[in-house]
Design an enzyme around this catalytic site. Structure first.
Site, PDB file in Angstrom:
ATOM      1  N   ARG A   1       0.783  -1.014   0.135  1.00 62.07           N
ATOM      2  CA  ARG A   1       0.057   0.135  -0.012  1.00 62.07           C
ATOM      3  C   ARG A   1       0.752   1.141  -0.147  1.00 62.07           C
ATOM      4  NH1 ARG A   1      -5.276  -1.350   0.467  1.00 62.07           N
ATOM      5  NH2 ARG A   1      -5.459  -3.583   0.899  1.00 62.07           N
ATOM      6  N   SER A   2       2.193   1.076   0.137  1.00 60.88           N
ATOM      7  CA  SER A   2       3.045   2.275   0.117  1.00 60.88           C
ATOM      8  C   SER A   2       2.954   3.291  -0.948  1.00 60.88           C
ATOM      9  CB  SER A   2       4.578   1.776   0.284  1.00 60.88           C
ATOM     10  OG  SER A   2       4.660   1.283   1.516  1.00 60.88           O
TER      11      SER A   2
ATOM     12  N   LYS B   1      14.779  -6.239   4.643  1.00 59.27           N
ATOM     13  CA  LYS B   1      15.043  -5.397   5.705  1.00 59.27           C
ATOM     14  C   LYS B   1      16.485  -5.783   6.205  1.00 59.27           C
ATOM     15  CE  LYS B   1      10.395  -4.043   6.890  1.00 59.27           C
ATOM     16  NZ  LYS B   1       9.600  -3.634   8.113  1.00 59.27           N
TER      17      LYS B   1
ATOM     18  N   ASN C   1      14.291  -0.075   6.885  1.00 58.26           N
ATOM     19  CA  ASN C   1      13.177  -0.196   5.744  1.00 58.26           C
ATOM     20  C   ASN C   1      12.959   1.083   4.951  1.00 58.26           C
ATOM     21  OD1 ASN C   1      12.383   1.919   7.751  1.00 58.26           O
ATOM     22  ND2 ASN C   1      10.136   1.520   7.735  1.00 58.26           N
TER      23      ASN C   1
ATOM     24  N   ASP D   1       9.929   1.918  11.379  1.00 61.40           N
ATOM     25  CA  ASP D   1       8.994   1.196  11.928  1.00 61.40           C
ATOM     26  C   ASP D   1       8.341   1.630  13.216  1.00 61.40           C
ATOM     27  OD1 ASP D   1       8.333  -0.085   9.516  1.00 61.40           O
ATOM     28  OD2 ASP D   1       9.963  -1.613  10.198  1.00 61.40           O
TER      29      ASP D   1
ATOM     30  N   GLY E   1      10.906 -11.544  17.244  1.00 57.32           N
ATOM     31  CA  GLY E   1      11.404 -11.617  15.948  1.00 57.32           C
ATOM     32  C   GLY E   1      11.594 -10.228  15.350  1.00 57.32           C
ATOM     33  N   GLY E   2      12.027  -9.959  14.290  1.00 57.74           N
ATOM     34  CA  GLY E   2      12.487  -8.739  13.508  1.00 57.74           C
ATOM     35  C   GLY E   2      11.191  -7.678  13.714  1.00 57.74           C
ATOM     36  N   ALA E   3      10.256  -8.002  13.646  1.00 59.64           N
ATOM     37  CA  ALA E   3       9.176  -6.861  13.937  1.00 59.64           C
ATOM     38  C   ALA E   3       9.286  -6.180  15.388  1.00 59.64           C
ATOM     39  CB  ALA E   3       7.788  -7.529  13.795  1.00 59.64           C
TER      40      ALA E   3
ATOM     41  N   MET F   1       0.583  -4.960  15.298  1.00 61.17           N
ATOM     42  CA  MET F   1       1.398  -4.359  14.332  1.00 61.17           C
ATOM     43  C   MET F   1       0.872  -4.708  12.967  1.00 61.17           C
ATOM     44  SD  MET F   1       5.031  -4.304  16.516  1.00 61.17           S
ATOM     45  CE  MET F   1       5.814  -3.979  14.760  1.00 61.17           C
TER      46      MET F   1
HETATM   47  P1  ATR Z   1       8.783 -11.056  11.977  1.00 61.38           P
HETATM   48  O1  ATR Z   1       9.815 -10.423  11.157  1.00 61.38           O
HETATM   49  O2  ATR Z   1       7.480 -10.818  11.458  1.00 61.38           O
HETATM   50  O3  ATR Z   1       8.802 -10.667  13.620  1.00 61.38           O
HETATM   51  P2  ATR Z   1      10.090 -13.465  12.814  1.00 61.38           P
HETATM   52  O4  ATR Z   1      11.401 -12.975  12.751  1.00 61.38           O
HETATM   53  O5  ATR Z   1       9.981 -14.779  12.210  1.00 61.38           O
HETATM   54  O6  ATR Z   1       9.209 -12.530  11.915  1.00 61.38           O
HETATM   55  O7  ATR Z   1       9.325 -13.639  14.187  1.00 61.38           O
HETATM   56  C1  ATR Z   1       8.092 -14.161  14.215  1.00 61.38           C
HETATM   57  C2  ATR Z   1       7.635 -13.866  15.796  1.00 61.38           C
HETATM   58  O8  ATR Z   1       6.179 -14.292  15.929  1.00 61.38           O
HETATM   59  C3  ATR Z   1       8.651 -14.822  16.869  1.00 61.38           C
HETATM   60  O9  ATR Z   1       8.620 -14.245  17.874  1.00 61.38           O
HETATM   61  C4  ATR Z   1       7.705 -15.964  16.660  1.00 61.38           C
HETATM   62  O10 ATR Z   1       7.947 -16.750  18.001  1.00 61.38           O
HETATM   63  P3  ATR Z   1       9.189 -17.744  18.060  1.00 61.38           P
HETATM   64  O11 ATR Z   1      10.324 -16.786  18.274  1.00 61.38           O
HETATM   65  O12 ATR Z   1       9.148 -18.603  19.372  1.00 61.38           O
HETATM   66  O13 ATR Z   1       9.277 -18.442  16.927  1.00 61.38           O
HETATM   67  C5  ATR Z   1       6.452 -15.574  16.970  1.00 61.38           C
HETATM   68  N1  ATR Z   1       5.226 -16.335  16.436  1.00 61.38           N
HETATM   69  C6  ATR Z   1       5.041 -16.630  15.166  1.00 61.38           C
HETATM   70  N2  ATR Z   1       3.670 -17.716  15.457  1.00 61.38           N
HETATM   71  C7  ATR Z   1       3.307 -17.724  16.696  1.00 61.38           C
HETATM   72  C8  ATR Z   1       2.540 -18.168  17.359  1.00 61.38           C
HETATM   73  N3  ATR Z   1       1.387 -18.947  16.671  1.00 61.38           N
HETATM   74  N4  ATR Z   1       2.358 -18.320  18.660  1.00 61.38           N
HETATM   75  C9  ATR Z   1       3.276 -17.351  19.384  1.00 61.38           C
HETATM   76  N5  ATR Z   1       4.180 -16.659  18.874  1.00 61.38           N
HETATM   77  C10 ATR Z   1       4.281 -16.946  17.457  1.00 61.38           C
END
Ligand code: ATR
Length: 292
Positions: free
Chosen positions: A16-17, A66, A87, A102, A129-131, A230
């Site tokens: 959508r950017s 990213k 980003n 972000d 994770g990254g977010a 988010m």
């Molecule tokens: P992003 O860049 O979107 O943060 P990511 O680095 O793959 O993607 O991180 C995904 C995050 O969502 C992680 O914190 C993951 O938990 P794990 O570190 O245990 O894998 C979390 N996550 C994904 N699916 C989940 C679920 N069903 N329940 C709880 N946490 C979940």
């Protein structure tokens, strides 16, 4: 001459950017063109260098590039450094500059659109994770008193706490209200041990993709002033639905964060901050119409 910008990603067709930045340009009278750039998974750097060498002025970087953008760019902002991801890329006479808007987008959406000042609050971030990493620095800089990170894999939450406990506060905001040392403001906590007492609960997991329910007790949501996802969707996300059903006072998806991070990128590129409220409203209506 019209300055060229784009969002680079793979996939990028759904982004959508372009719609957001075209609205910003019209509103501020800036002469820019903003498109989509699909990079092959093994061709991010080549795609970016070609765009830059052909006169492009800046890029937004989205999934899955990213981290690669961060590794590629030599000059980075402190907030990109903290996020470990880029980003926003700006190309000018001084070369290439990498930023990350972000986290600033999340903070601004919560504080401005939703009207909740973060200073002194207790915030729970779900995910490591990254977010999640991208928003921790800006949340700390906004003056949150306590920042708790909870993750399905607990070691990753503990790792983030360690990484951020050692970081220097952002100079831009260091003149504001005094806060406790970072180590005392940050902690990791397992899902099963979460208790009520957070003002804001932020979902930074990718659980929304599968629609999975997070193992957070209803009481945690019921006691919070805001539950913020988010991620965004035309209808309630799984997290928004869960928080609402649990009795949370206010819920929001991340559409506003998307608009605010874009506004912050626009500011980095053009030196002008666009008004976000009308663009948020337009986008929300657009989303609703698409699924009507
Ligand atoms: P992003 O860049 O979107 O943060 P990511 O680095 O793959 O993607 O991180 C995904 C995050 O969502 C992680 O914190 C993951 O938990 P794990 O570190 O245990 O894998 C979390 N996550 C994904 N699916 C989940 C679920 N069903 N329940 C709880 N946490 C979940």
């Amino acid at each position: 001459m019209t300055d060229r910008y784009a969002v680079v990603g793979n996939p990028v067709a759904h982004s959508r950017s372009p719609s957001i930045h075209s609205r910003f340009a019209r509103q501020t009278g800036q002469d820019i063109e903003y498109g989509r750039l699909l990079a092959p998974l093994d061709g991010f750097v080549a795609t970016v260098e070609r765009f830059r060498d052909e006169g492009g002025r800046g890029l937004n970087v989205t999934v899955p590039f990213k981290l690669e953008a961060f590794a590629w760019v030599r000059r980075r902002s402190p907030r990109a450094q903290g996020a470990g991801a880029v980003n926003t890329l700006r190309f000018d006479r001084d070369g290439t500059f990498g930023d990350n808007t972000d986290g600033a987008g999340l903070v601004r959406d919560i504080e401005s659109r939703l009207g909740l000042a973060l200073s002194g609050r207790s915030v729970l971030v779900l995910g490591a994770g990254g977010a999640a990493r991208g928003v921790l620095g800006p949340l700390l800089d906004a003056g949150v008193a306590r920042l708790t990170i909870t993750n399905r894999t607990p070691a990753k939450a503990a790792g983030l706490v360690d990484a951020f406990a050692g970081r220097a506060p952002d100079e831009a905001r260091s003149g504001e209200a005094p806060t406790a040392p970072l180590r005392a403001r940050l902690r990791a906590c397992e899902f099963a041990l979460l208790e009520a007492g957070f003002d804001v609960v932020v979902n930074a997991t990718s659980s929304g993709i599968s629609g999975a329910r997070l193992p957070v007790a209803d009481a945690v949501f019921a006691a919070a002033a805001l539950a913020y996802d988010m991620f965004y969707a035309p209808r309630d996300t799984a997290f928004v639905a869960q928080a609402r059903a649990a009795g949370c006072a206010r819920v929001s998806d991340g559409l506003g964060m998307l608009v605010e991070q874009a506004a912050e990128s626009f500011l980095v590129w053009r030196g002008v901050r666009p008004l976000t409220a009308p663009v948020y409203e337009a986008l929300r209506a657009e989303l609703a119409a698409e699924t009507a």
